[in-house]
Enzyme design. Structure first.
Site, PDB file in Angstrom:
ATOM      1  N   GLU A 179     108.190 103.261  46.504  1.00  0.00           N
ATOM      2  CA  GLU A 179     106.768 103.513  46.711  1.00  0.00           C
ATOM      3  C   GLU A 179     106.207 102.322  47.479  1.00  0.00           C
ATOM      4  O   GLU A 179     106.925 101.378  47.785  1.00  0.00           O
ATOM      5  CB  GLU A 179     106.078 103.701  45.353  1.00  0.00           C
ATOM      6  CG  GLU A 179     106.644 104.913  44.611  1.00  0.00           C
ATOM      7  CD  GLU A 179     105.921 105.260  43.326  1.00  0.00           C
ATOM      8  OE1 GLU A 179     105.208 104.412  42.787  1.00  0.00           O
ATOM      9  OE2 GLU A 179     106.105 106.404  42.863  1.00  0.00           O
ATOM     10  N   CYS A 237     106.986  96.788  33.414  1.00  0.00           N
ATOM     11  CA  CYS A 237     108.373  97.057  33.789  1.00  0.00           C
ATOM     12  C   CYS A 237     109.002  95.879  34.524  1.00  0.00           C
ATOM     13  O   CYS A 237     110.216  95.756  34.589  1.00  0.00           O
ATOM     14  CB  CYS A 237     108.425  98.304  34.655  1.00  0.00           C
ATOM     15  SG  CYS A 237     107.322  98.186  36.075  1.00  0.00           S
ATOM     16  N   GLU A 282     110.388 105.987  39.281  1.00  0.00           N
ATOM     17  CA  GLU A 282     110.223 104.542  39.034  1.00  0.00           C
ATOM     18  C   GLU A 282     110.428 104.345  37.539  1.00  0.00           C
ATOM     19  O   GLU A 282     109.581 104.725  36.735  1.00  0.00           O
ATOM     20  CB  GLU A 282     108.819 104.091  39.458  1.00  0.00           C
ATOM     21  CG  GLU A 282     108.492 104.328  40.918  1.00  0.00           C
ATOM     22  CD  GLU A 282     109.258 103.395  41.849  1.00  0.00           C
ATOM     23  OE1 GLU A 282     109.813 102.382  41.386  1.00  0.00           O
ATOM     24  OE2 GLU A 282     109.323 103.698  43.054  1.00  0.00           O
ATOM     25  N   ASN A 341     101.510 101.846  30.310  1.00  0.00           N
ATOM     26  CA  ASN A 341     101.409 100.377  30.281  1.00  0.00           C
ATOM     27  C   ASN A 341     100.374  99.822  31.258  1.00  0.00           C
ATOM     28  O   ASN A 341      99.666  98.870  30.939  1.00  0.00           O
ATOM     29  CB  ASN A 341     102.787  99.738  30.496  1.00  0.00           C
ATOM     30  CG  ASN A 341     103.352  99.996  31.867  1.00  0.00           C
ATOM     31  OD1 ASN A 341     103.239 101.101  32.384  1.00  0.00           O
ATOM     32  ND2 ASN A 341     103.931  98.993  32.472  1.00  0.00           N
TER      33      ASN A 341
END
Ligand code: NAD
Length: 479
Positions: free
Chosen positions: A460, A282, A248, A150
């Site tokens: 992260e 996301c 993630e 994405n």
């Protein structure tokens, strides 16, 4: 156009000479081939990374920093060609790739190039015991980085840059659906004189190439961004080898709007947080909860703004919504629109495929707003990951909070209110790794990024990423 693997600084065909088609989502045509790499290709990449590790892990922080910043500068110099390549691979508007994806990829290298020079070790004096402890932060060795389609270069570099900064060597795999900018990045790494073997990129399918990276017993850490089901599978494969994991994963993020918010800014940003990148982020706020007292007004204004968005070819400067990434993804999103209708959802706008003149086989879909009265239906529980949002009214803060938290995911949440006490109350209770108040997707790269529940494990960003990519070793000296 044939993309090749990048191993030990060289461009190589896959050992078994297997190739995959690469599609251009804006017209549905195959425009290139990418390696369908095997376990042997991954092994070769690993051997190359292993050989480079000894030297790379000993380079001074200044030297590592200099190379990473050079990569960042070269990305900036090539902004236009990278943006066009990203758009061709992914279907996103070139304008978006030019303002978001590629600049952010450059920032990732610049940020971690600088951050590593500020990443200090800790020491603790054990008073009364005549001892001093200090904590070494040592690179792990060879690490694996696996990224989704994405935000292709944006997320690929978000992993690679801190991994390299921390002194690791990398075997990386971009999504097989959007491999092009990772390939172009390898050319830039050579130009920046990144030593051979420090970064190795193998292209191919998740279930074979990706799986081979995760299964490799000597690749000691995996940084993965992608779907929740894939993340769960990776965790299972990696667990018996005690690999360090950063996962993630997916999101189903609430966007909670109170009547006391700054209305115009909220409206403008909510259009963006719903449909940026065709809703394939996301972090998109795909469940919009609106305080009942202004629900009808919001509904009317929002739908009007969404209807004004232009769906078009990604290279058209007036395009707001480009093509979805693939035919199968378009079909999946269309299926969810049908599921929503069957669950009692009412389409307020959108819901149909779009035919763009001259690009009739492209994967275009109208931005879709669905009104639905149940927060428990599938379209409010499952990640659609496309230009589809649901809207629902709420009557109280408690009700909004309950609906927001009643999903398996917990990546981000957005809150629109000017009430400070409510902001504090709700931010504390929202089950999410990231809460935005009166804004959306504003990122300071020093801050932790990641989700709770089925949205992932680990953080992260900033020093969190450098901690992940290093092993802490405590040394205790009695004197
Ligand atoms: P995906 O899980 O299908 O694939 C992601 C990557 O994993 C790809 O490179 C793929 O080839 C690889 N892969 C697939 N199976 C594998 C396996 N068995 N072993 C190793 N690697 C494997 O996800 P996707 O469809 O590419 O991306 C969309 C998903 O990513 C959405 O769920 C979205 O929410 C999530 N995402 C999360 C974040 C975040 O920061 N939390 C950011 C972007 C996207």
């Amino acid at each position: 156009m044939k993309i090749q693997n990048y191993i030990n600084g060289n461009f190589e065909n896959p050992i078994e000479n297997n190739w995959l088609d690469n599609y251009n989502p804006s017209n549905g045509e195959v425009y290139g081939l990418i390696p369908n790499s095997s376990k042997e290709d991954v092994e070769k990449a690993y051997e190359s990374a292993k050989s480079a590790f000894l030297e790379w892990s000993k380079t001074t922080l200044e030297e590592r920093s200099r190379i990473l910043i050079k990569i960042s500068e070269l990305l900036e110099d090539n902004l236009q060609s990278f943006a066009e390549a990203e758009s061709k691979d992914n279907g996103k508007p070139v304008s978006l790739a030019k303002t978001v994806d590629i600049p952010r990829a450059a920032s990732n290298f610049r940020f971690f190039g600088n951050a590593i020079t500020q990443f200090a070790s800790e020491s603790h004096e054990s008073v009364g015991q005549n001892a001093i402890n200090y904590t070494l932060r040592q690179p792990i060795g060879v690490v694996g980085c696996i990224s989704p389609w994405n935000l292709p270069l944006y997320l690929f570099t978000w992993k690679i840059a801190p991994a390299l900064a921390a002194g690791n060597c990398v075997v990386a795999k971009p999504s097989e659906i959007t491999p092009m900018t990772a390939y172009l990045l390898s050319e830039i790494c050579n130009k920046a004189a990144l030593p051979k073997g420090v970064l190795n990129i193998v292209h191919g399918l998740g279930k074979s190439t990706g799986q081979a990276i995760v299964e490799h017993p000597e690749i000691k850490a995996i940084s993965f961004t992608g779907g929740t089901a894939t993340g769960a599978h990776i965790a299972k494969v990696a667990a018996p080898m005690f690999k360090k994991l950063s996962l993630e994963l997916g999101g189903k993020n609430p966007n909670i709007i109170f009547a006391d918010c700054g209305y115009d800014e909220m409206l403008h940003t909510t259009v963006r947080s719903s449909f940026a990148n065709q809703g394939q982020i996301c972090l998109c706020g795909s469940r919009i909860f609106v305080e009942a007292s202004m629900y009808e007004k919001f509904k009317k204004d929002f739908v009007q703004k969404v209807q004004a968005l232009k769906v078009g070819h990604p290279s058209d400067e007036n395009t707001n919504i480009g093509a979805l990434v693939s035919k199968s993804h378009l079909e999946k999103v269309m299926d969810y629109i049908e599921i929503g209708k069957n669950e009692g959802g009412k389409i307020l706008c959108g819901g149909n495929k779009v035919t763009v003149k001259g690009f009739e086989n492209g994967y275009y879909l109208e931005p879709t707003v669905m009104e639905i009265r149940s927060d428990e239906c599938r379209v409010n529980q499952e990640e659609i990951f496309g230009p589809v949002v649901t809207i629902m009214p709420f009557n109280s803060e408690d009700e909004a909070l309950q609906m927001a938290n009643k999903v398996k995911y917990g990546l981000s949440a957005t809150l629109w209110t000017n009430d400070l006490k409510r902001t504090m109350r709700m931010s504390n209770q929202l089950q999410a790794g990231i809460v935005w108040v009166n804004t959306w997707m504003m990122r300071d790269l020093r801050t932790p990024f990641g989700g709770v529940k089925a949205s992932g494990v680990g953080r992260e960003g900033g020093f969190e990423a450098l901690r992940f990519f290093t092993e802490a070793k405590n040394v205790c000296i009695k004197y």
